[in-house]
Design an enzyme around this catalytic site. Structure first.
Site, PDB file in Angstrom:
ATOM      1  N   LYS A 185      69.777  78.378  19.583  1.00  0.00           N
ATOM      2  CA  LYS A 185      69.855  79.658  20.287  1.00  0.00           C
ATOM      3  C   LYS A 185      68.455  80.270  20.294  1.00  0.00           C
ATOM      4  O   LYS A 185      67.878  80.548  19.249  1.00  0.00           O
ATOM      5  CB  LYS A 185      70.841  80.607  19.610  1.00  0.00           C
ATOM      6  CG  LYS A 185      70.976  81.952  20.315  1.00  0.00           C
ATOM      7  CD  LYS A 185      72.006  82.836  19.617  1.00  0.00           C
ATOM      8  CE  LYS A 185      72.159  84.177  20.299  1.00  0.00           C
ATOM      9  NZ  LYS A 185      73.146  85.032  19.603  1.00  0.00           N
TER      10      LYS A 185
ATOM     11  N   SER B 279      74.334  85.904  30.288  1.00  0.00           N
ATOM     12  CA  SER B 279      74.510  87.061  31.167  1.00  0.00           C
ATOM     13  C   SER B 279      73.387  87.220  32.177  1.00  0.00           C
ATOM     14  O   SER B 279      73.625  87.547  33.349  1.00  0.00           O
ATOM     15  CB  SER B 279      74.650  88.332  30.324  1.00  0.00           C
ATOM     16  OG  SER B 279      73.498  88.529  29.502  1.00  0.00           O
TER      17      SER B 279
ATOM     18  N   LYS C 160      71.634  77.655  23.936  1.00  0.00           N
ATOM     19  CA  LYS C 160      71.717  78.965  24.593  1.00  0.00           C
ATOM     20  C   LYS C 160      70.321  79.560  24.691  1.00  0.00           C
ATOM     21  O   LYS C 160      69.611  79.561  23.689  1.00  0.00           O
ATOM     22  CB  LYS C 160      72.643  79.882  23.790  1.00  0.00           C
ATOM     23  CG  LYS C 160      72.842  81.258  24.394  1.00  0.00           C
ATOM     24  CD  LYS C 160      73.732  82.116  23.512  1.00  0.00           C
ATOM     25  CE  LYS C 160      73.929  83.506  24.117  1.00  0.00           C
ATOM     26  NZ  LYS C 160      74.716  84.397  23.249  1.00  0.00           N
TER      27      LYS C 160
END
Length: 330
Positions: free
Chosen positions: A200, A280, A254
């Site tokens: 991440k 997002s 991510k």
């Protein structure tokens, strides 16, 4: 390759739609999708998120309705993220351990109403802390690793007891996968999966998500001391190796599209289930392009999702999940 043009014409197999389908190397179906959903307090609540056009926060009853929608569309799993009311946020994120918090209520309601849908729960403290960080901070604002991991273990057990099928630690603390796995085994949650956010990155693509969970205005500083540097790839492989050794069943990269090289390298190196989160900011960019007349939503959504599968993903977390499933079901 032994044949040459014109005996070999690579365009032959592209000349008709049926042939293109027949020769497709990568297949995308609704079963490849995980649908992230945001939970709001109250009943009968839908709160549109301005920075995520088309995405809303839903109260628990609305989450259940979305779960039934996912089932009917062939989406196998939904991912939950709570927007904890401000008065319940604290420096220590204690609401994460409340067995009746928004997350746990939503999990129980989903497993009661739609037991055939998988439920993935986020393990991190940023939806619960008053400072917006994923863990506990010291006086200097540094996120403490081991103290945070202890809380994450308790949070994971809380969610597993509520009925979560997949525990997904997104915090990026060192060693937390092993600690959570040991705790789940010790509590008898033998079949609860761990999908580790193993790679991440500290990314500029998370802004709308922080709006959705109410942490953007709270965050003090940044998350670069625990999330990865976007310059690093070898480090991602080390992170994945550690999490797999500690008991992760699957791993996540991510964000998504800017890190497809990481997805491909992880899949090639480890040959394990790899997931990616089309985050997002990625979703918002697609919607902004559509609103500006610069792109058509349907082909753009399907092309980006196909890119994840082609890179090696077993599945993709995407806010376009329901829309994509409808397109794929036609």
């Amino acid at each position: 390759m032994t044949a040459h043009y014109p005996a070999l014409r690579l365009r032959r197999t592209r000349a008709s739609a049926w042939s293109r389908r027949l020769h497709a190397e990568t297949v995308l179906t609704p079963a490849d999708l995980i649908w992230p959903l945001f939970i709001a307090d109250g009943t009968g609540v839908e709160e549109p998120i301005a920075s995520l056009p088309g995405v809303s926060r839903w109260s628990v009853d609305g989450i259940v309705a979305r779960g039934k929608e996912a089932r009917d569309l062939g989406i196998p799993c939904i991912a939950l993220f709570p927007n904890t009311p401000g008065h319940l946020r604290s420096a220590g994120g204690e609401e994460a351990l409340n067995p009746d918090n928004l997350m746990c209520r939503a999990v129980r309601a989903l497993k009661d109403a739609v037991p055939e849908i998988g439920v993935l729960t986020d393990v991190a403290l940023d939806p619960y802390t008053a400072h917006g960080h994923d863990g506990l901070i010291d006086d200097a604002g540094y996120v403490m690793n081991d103290a945070t991991s202890e809380v994450l273990v308790a949070q994971a057990l809380n969610q597993a007891a509520a009925g979560a099928d997949i525990i997904a630690p997104s915090d990026m603390m060192d060693g937390r996968i092993g600690a959570i796995r040991d705790a789940l085994e010790g509590a008898g949650h033998h079949n609860v999966q761990i999908m580790s956010y193993a790679a991440k990155y500290a990314s500029a693509f998370y802004g709308p998500f922080r709006d959705a969970v109410g942490s953007r205005g709270l965050l003090k500083g940044d998350k670069k001391t625990y999330q990865m540097d976007s310059a690093n790839a070898e480090e991602a492989l080390r992170e994945v190796a550690l999490d797999l050794a500690e008991g992760a069943d699957s791993v996540m990269v991510k964000p998504g599209l800017p890190y497809l090289d990481i997805v491909a390298r992880v899949k090639s190196a480890f040959e394990v289930p790899v997931f990616a989160y089309q985050v997002s900011g990625e979703y918002a960019m697609i919607e902004a392009a559509v609103a500006a007349g610069a792109a058509e939503r349907d082909p753009m959504v399907l092309e980006t999702l196909m890119a994840f599968k082609r890179a090696g993903c077993s599945g993709v977390l995407t806010y376009h999940a329901a829309h994509a499933a409808r397109l794929l079901g036609k």
